[in-house]
Each structure stands twice: as structure tokens, then as C-alpha cells.
Write a protein that holds these residues in place. Structure first.
Motif, PDB file in Angstrom:
ATOM      1  N   TRP A  64      40.797  -2.049   0.935  1.00 43.85           N
ATOM      2  CA  TRP A  64      41.871  -1.497   1.753  1.00 43.85           C
ATOM      3  C   TRP A  64      43.242  -1.908   1.212  1.00 43.85           C
ATOM      4  O   TRP A  64      44.152  -1.080   1.090  1.00 43.85           O
ATOM      5  CB  TRP A  64      41.672  -1.966   3.194  1.00 43.85           C
ATOM      6  N   GLU A  97      45.424   4.490   9.445  1.00 45.56           N
ATOM      7  CA  GLU A  97      44.344   3.586   9.069  1.00 45.56           C
ATOM      8  C   GLU A  97      43.452   3.390  10.293  1.00 45.56           C
ATOM      9  O   GLU A  97      43.944   3.018  11.364  1.00 45.56           O
ATOM     10  CB  GLU A  97      44.892   2.229   8.627  1.00 45.56           C
ATOM     11  N   ILE A 110      42.969   6.479   5.941  1.00 50.83           N
ATOM     12  CA  ILE A 110      41.930   5.530   5.495  1.00 50.83           C
ATOM     13  C   ILE A 110      41.045   5.197   6.691  1.00 50.83           C
ATOM     14  O   ILE A 110      41.472   4.465   7.584  1.00 50.83           O
ATOM     15  CB  ILE A 110      42.525   4.236   4.943  1.00 50.83           C
ATOM     16  N   ARG A 113      45.859   0.721  -0.267  1.00 51.33           N
ATOM     17  CA  ARG A 113      47.070   0.834   0.544  1.00 51.33           C
ATOM     18  C   ARG A 113      48.324   0.693  -0.319  1.00 51.33           C
ATOM     19  O   ARG A 113      49.337   1.365  -0.098  1.00 51.33           O
ATOM     20  CB  ARG A 113      47.029  -0.251   1.618  1.00 51.33           C
ATOM     21  N   ASP A 162      38.293  -5.419   3.176  1.00 53.68           N
ATOM     22  CA  ASP A 162      39.706  -5.799   3.252  1.00 53.68           C
ATOM     23  C   ASP A 162      40.378  -5.737   1.883  1.00 53.68           C
ATOM     24  O   ASP A 162      41.532  -5.293   1.761  1.00 53.68           O
ATOM     25  CB  ASP A 162      39.855  -7.201   3.839  1.00 53.68           C
ATOM     26  N   ALA A 218      39.431   7.036   1.325  1.00 57.20           N
ATOM     27  CA  ALA A 218      40.876   7.093   1.141  1.00 57.20           C
ATOM     28  C   ALA A 218      41.227   8.548   0.843  1.00 57.20           C
ATOM     29  O   ALA A 218      40.845   9.083  -0.204  1.00 57.20           O
ATOM     30  CB  ALA A 218      41.320   6.191   0.003  1.00 57.20           C
ATOM     31  N   ALA A 222      47.811  -4.794   2.279  1.00 57.70           N
ATOM     32  CA  ALA A 222      47.392  -5.061   3.656  1.00 57.70           C
ATOM     33  C   ALA A 222      48.100  -6.304   4.166  1.00 57.70           C
ATOM     34  O   ALA A 222      48.328  -7.258   3.415  1.00 57.70           O
ATOM     35  CB  ALA A 222      45.881  -5.255   3.711  1.00 57.70           C
ATOM     36  N   HIS A 238      48.071   2.150  12.516  1.00 55.98           N
ATOM     37  CA  HIS A 238      46.878   1.347  12.229  1.00 55.98           C
ATOM     38  C   HIS A 238      46.089   1.183  13.527  1.00 55.98           C
ATOM     39  O   HIS A 238      46.626   0.725  14.536  1.00 55.98           O
ATOM     40  CB  HIS A 238      47.269  -0.034  11.684  1.00 55.98           C
ATOM     41  N   LEU A 250      34.264   3.156   2.997  1.00 51.07           N
ATOM     42  CA  LEU A 250      35.689   3.367   3.205  1.00 51.07           C
ATOM     43  C   LEU A 250      36.097   4.631   2.473  1.00 51.07           C
ATOM     44  O   LEU A 250      35.746   4.823   1.302  1.00 51.07           O
ATOM     45  CB  LEU A 250      36.480   2.156   2.689  1.00 51.07           C
ATOM     46  N   SER A 281      37.224   3.480   7.867  1.00 43.23           N
ATOM     47  CA  SER A 281      36.116   2.672   7.350  1.00 43.23           C
ATOM     48  C   SER A 281      35.149   2.353   8.470  1.00 43.23           C
ATOM     49  O   SER A 281      35.489   2.474   9.658  1.00 43.23           O
ATOM     50  CB  SER A 281      36.621   1.376   6.710  1.00 43.23           C
ATOM     51  N   LEU A 283      40.307   1.193  11.118  1.00 45.85           N
ATOM     52  CA  LEU A 283      39.476   0.114  10.585  1.00 45.85           C
ATOM     53  C   LEU A 283      38.895  -0.716  11.719  1.00 45.85           C
ATOM     54  O   LEU A 283      39.304  -1.861  11.948  1.00 45.85           O
ATOM     55  CB  LEU A 283      40.308  -0.779   9.654  1.00 45.85           C
TER      56      LEU A 283
END
Length: 277
Positions: free
Chosen positions: A260, A109, A138, A264, A257, A203, A272, A77, A201, A140, A111
């Protein structure tokens, strides 16, 4: 003016117990990062990394490059410690290149916090995503209108964001956003309309559960008094894209959020984390 180029190049991989470790790093001022943290009890082997820029903003002449790779089933992340502020650039521009690579069943991820373009700023960003079958990613981004408290709604000169997605080195698609408020109104139909904040975003699950993440994203509310949201399937069943429009910073952050977290859950079986900052 051209300032010294900044670089942050990190490579991660999972060990035999599924814990992700930093395997290699290269960095040049002004880019730094935190030591990898492990903040998610439901994805305990995932490393959380926070990109730091002590300059406090991007300035005219900045040329920055971020490179992150995960291999051997690594879970990573990446976020920023705060919003990315674009300082006034009446006589120049700033540029940032982002490269994300997921291999051998890895998951990334990316973000970062909001991008805030101040008045007269000019900024270009090129993001390249390269993954293989069985890996997932992912990314964003959220775009703010500027410093609203100073009356700077869409007072920047130019903002260009380009994202290129590759599967095993071959380009699948390219997504481009170009905002030049002095030349074309951002409030026109087909652009932002009456909204101030925008975001998107992706995926990406090549060879994975594209239908599951599409169904999860489609369960989100698509409209409210202060937001709009749209979900689309990507070509070749490699994943989905979600677009956001909102009237406030808190609303667009909440929407990203929530999307996500739902996606996820489909991708790695964990929502998350409740706290990441």
C-alpha cells in the motif's frame, strides 16, 4: 433468521482548498462510523473514516450494506476499528454488500482489518467498485483461517468474496474467491498450500500511471520463509492486482501495508502514514 438490515451510506467531496468533507450520510443500526479525522500530514486534506459495528461480529441473518462515494477530487481512507469476526452460523449465513465510487479525480483507500471466519460460519460478500477516468482506488482484503488459539483453522463452512470493477458504469472484470474447506481442501496446490493467511490488493488508476505502480509493486520481495507474493497487470492498463500468502497475521499485515505504501507514493505522491490506529 433475518435480522434488521444495516446500512452505512456516506458521500464525500473536496472543497476549494482540497480538504475532504462529509456531504451526505444515511445509516441504520448496527453500522456506525467515526467523525472524519485528518491523520496524514503529507496528504493533509484526506479524510480518515473508521467503520464501527457494536455487535462485535456478524451473525446468521445479518444483511449489511456499506456505500462510500468520493467526488470533486475528494481523498478518502476507509478502514474498520477491528477485525470483522464471523460468528458460528450452523443454520444460516451472513451477507455484506460494499459499494465504492470515485468520481471527478477522487481517490479512495478501502483497507479494512482481517476477516476472521469462526467455525461453522457461512458468509458472502459482494464488492462493487465504480470509478471514472482520472479517479483512483485501492481496495484490499485479508482472510484469516479462523480462531487459531481455539484450533479452528479452516473450520468455517463457506466463504465467498466477489469483487466487480466498473469504469464509467461498464464492467471491466470480476474477481471471485470461494472457500469451502469441508468440500475442497484449501491446502491443495493452486489454493493456499501450506499457508494460513491470504490477501489481495488492487490499485486502480484508469488513465493514470499504471506502469509506475506496477514497477513499484514489482520491487517488493516476492518470497520468504513465511510468505509468497505475486503481482499482475490488469487488462486495459487500468492498474494492478497483488496476491499475498503468509503463515502469520503479522506477516500478511506487514506485506499489505508495505505494498500500500509503495503504490500510494506513485498514486498521490505520499507514502502510507506511520500511524492510522
Amino acid at each position: 433468521m433475518t435480522r434488521s438490515p444495516g446500512l452505512l451510506d456516506l458521500e464525500f467531496a473536496a472543497d476549494c482548498n482540497g480538504k475532504t468533507h462529509l456531504m451526505r450520510r444515511t445509516q441504520k443500526f448496527p453500522l456506525h462510523f467515526t467523525t472524519p479525522l485528518f491523520l496524514d500530514g503529507k496528504a493533509s486534506g484526506m479524510a480518515f473514516v473508521y467503520v464501527q459495528n457494536p455487535s462485535g461480529a456478524l451473525f446468521s441473518g445479518d444483511r449489511l450494506e456499506l456505500r462510500f462515494a468520493a467526488r470533486n477530487g475528494g481523498k478518502l481512507h476507509i478502514t474498520s476499528t477491528s477485525a470483522t469476526k464471523l460468528h458460528r452460523m450452523p443454520n444460516g449465513s451472513a451477507f455484506q454488500k460494499v459499494y465504492l465510487e470515485a468520481r471527478q479525480g477522487s481517490y479512495i483507500e478501502y483497507l479494512p482489518d482481517q476477516l476472521i471466519p469462526q467455525a461453522q460460519s457461512r458468509y458472502e460478500q459482494e464488492t462493487t467498485i465504480d470509478l471514472d477516468q482520472g479517479s483512483m482506488l485501492i481496495p484490499s482484503e485479508i482472510i484469516a483461517p479462523g480462531r487459531l488459539a481455539r484450533g479452528e483453522a479452516f473450520a468455517f463452512s463457506r466463504l465467498k468474496l466477489e469483487t466487480r470493477v466498473k469504469l464509467d458504469g461498464s464492467t471491466l472484470f470480476t474477481d471471485r474467491i470461494l472457500l469451502e474447506p469441508n468440500l475442497t481442501s484449501v491446502s491443495m496446490r493452486g489454493a493456499l498450500g501450506s499457508f494460513l493467511y491470504s490477501g489481495n490488493l488492487l490499485a486502480l488508476v484508469p488513465g493514470g500511471n499504471a506502469k509506475g505502480i506496477y514497477d513499484a509493486a514489482s520491487s517488493l520481495d516476492t518470497a520468504g520463509e513465511d510468505f509468497r507474493l505475486g503481482v499482475g497487470a490488469l487488462p486495459g492498463e487500468v492498474g494492478i492486482v497483488i496476491r499475498f500468502l503468509a503463515c502469520s497475521s503479522s506477516t500478511v499485515t506487514r506485506l499489505v501495508d508495505e505494498a500500500w505504501s509503495r503504490i500510494r507514493m506513485q498514486m498521490i505522491g505520499a507514502p502510507a502514514p506511520t500511524k492510522r490506529k
